[in-house]
Design an enzyme around this catalytic site. Structure first.
Site: not given
Length: 461
Positions: A267-268, A270-272, A290, A336, A389
């Protein structure tokens, strides 16, 4: 609306003095001095092998006379030079910071010899007059005979990897990855519509994104100072988030539905995660995790600002596995994945020159491990959504095929079906992306987004 006078009659109004001071702060340097500063910054990046953001920050601290407009212009020059580093060095015949910046002016900024000559002699702090060899090369800049990695502006060691993905199109794809990125925003549908978001930011002239139904795009000129989005009321109230359109599409392709149980495994910040919460209309449950709790630190404030009430953050604690209780329960596991970031070079042009073969090997091991973890969390008929990415086949299709070989209880969802998440936009989107049997790849050249790969694997009943 009229305001009361701020000064006595006959005195210069203080508001005018403030405006004059602000104007001076925005721009205190000549264009030639800005060019010298960019050369200095680029030399620092090369010598100390450090991120461009660090070098630019240190330069600003050491040169406090530079206004915000100056710093923005210097950053624009430095980043453009990094985008066209290989081709600029080829054109000028040298790889020094000065040569790269001069070559960039010809290739990226499209300045002719006369304009470059005037710029380098613009004031006593300018870089200095062109030499005869520089004049000769800049008079007719040409990439004739340049190998693909130079013409496409990416590291030489990556050429076989880039060629594997794009073949003869790799120069064109590389140039698109070297271009400047716009500022993309996602409207949080838990708080309002895209039309409301556009109205709130009307002064920034946002345009609807082509593919994402929730996106807005703000075009930026090379020397433009990025708008202070984080200070906008629409941002502070959670109506908008900064997110590339490709990332928005990747989250939509997960197909998360209201009421489902979804695990965001990497998740990092949290953008997605937030995009998933909006797609689920705040219903169901999202578990954000994460492996590095430091990466999760910003997610808490973002969740609160977005008004997302169906997200549990599973922060790792010691050796305990924070997701063991979810084994075999998830409708969707979104990955991600950690990757080389080759698809995000538009936003991090210095990163492409710092990535090394060893980093690719490490990322491949991490990707395989997180895919195996996702398999254990997914329930029958559930889905693993794998996102990178990266534009490298080793990190994309190869990983998916490896996963399917290790876990025969999963099958790949046809990418044409995955693209169906875009609704009426799906037909044209399918024609734009690079499609394979396992997944789909967005690129700046094809979709005008960052480079994102998406594959969906479903667990059999």
């Amino acid at each position: 609306m009229q305001h009361a006078p701020l000064c006595h009659p006959g005195r210069a109004p203080r508001v005018s003095l403030a405006i004059a001071a602000e104007t001076a702060q925005l721009s205190a340097m000549t264009p030639g001095a800005r060019l010298s500063a960019a050369i200095e910054v680029l030399a620092d990046i090369e010598t100390r092998r450090r991120p461009a953001t660090d070098a630019l920050k240190d330069w600003g601290l050491a040169h406090r006379f530079a206004g915000s407009g100056d710093r923005a212009a210097i950053a624009g020059l430095a980043y453009d030079a990094l985008r066209r580093k290989a081709s600029s060095a080829f054109v000028t015949g040298e790889s020094t910071a000065r040569a790269v910046v001069l070559g960039m002016l010809a290739l990226e900024r499209k300045l002719d010899l006369a304009a470059i000559a005037r710029l380098v002699e613009d004031g006593r702090h300018a870089p200095g007059a062109l030499s005869e060899p520089e004049r000769a090369r800049l008079a007719a800049p040409s990439l004739d005979g340049a190998p693909a990695w130079i013409a496409g502006d990416y590291p030489e060691w990556l050429d076989p990897h880039i060629a594997r993905t794009f073949g003869d199109d790799r120069v064109a794809e590389g140039l698109a990855l070297a271009s400047r990125a716009p500022l993309d925003l996602r409207v949080n549908t838990l708080k309002g519509s895209r039309e409301e978001g556009a109205e709130a930011l009307a002064h920034l002239k946002p345009q609807p994104t082509r593919w994402s139904p929730h996106g807005l795009r703000i075009a930026l000129s090379p020397d433009a100072k990025s708008p202070a989005i984080h200070a906008e009321p629409a941002f502070l109230k959670g109506l908008i988030e900064v997110q590339d359109e490709g990332s928005q599409i990747a989250a939509l392709c997960a197909g998360a539905k209201p009421g489902e149980h979804v695990v965001d495994l990497c998740a990092g910040a949290g953008g997605k995660t937030l995009a998933l919460a909006a797609a689920m209309e705040g219903r169901g449950q999202i578990y954000a995790a994460d492996s590095d709790k430091r990466r999760l630190a910003p997610i808490h404030a973002r969740i609160e600002r977005a008004g997302a009430h169906n997200i549990q953050v599973r922060t790792p604690k010691g050796q305990a596995a924070p997701l063991d209780d979810l084994a075999g329960r998830a409708d969707v596991v979104l990955i991600d994945a950690p990757c080389t970031g080759t698809g995000a070079w538009r936003r991090n042009p210095d990163a492409k020159w710092r990535v090394r073969p060893g980093a690719l090997a490490i990322r491949l091991k991490e990707q395989a491990a997180v895919l195996d973890l996702a398999a254990a969390l997914t329930k029958p008929s559930g889905r693993v959504v794998y996102i990178t990415c990266s534009v490298l086949t080793e990190e994309n299709g190869d990983q998916v095929r490896g996963f399917l070989n290790r876990h025969p209880q999963f099958v790949a969802v046809p990418p044409t079906d995955v693209a169906g998440a875009l609704g009426e936009r799906a037909f044209m989107f399918r024609r734009a992306v690079l499609m394979s049997e396992e997944g789909l790849l967005m690129t700046p050249r094809r979709t005008d987004t960052d480079g994102f790969y998406v594959a969906v694997m479903m667990r059999k009943d």
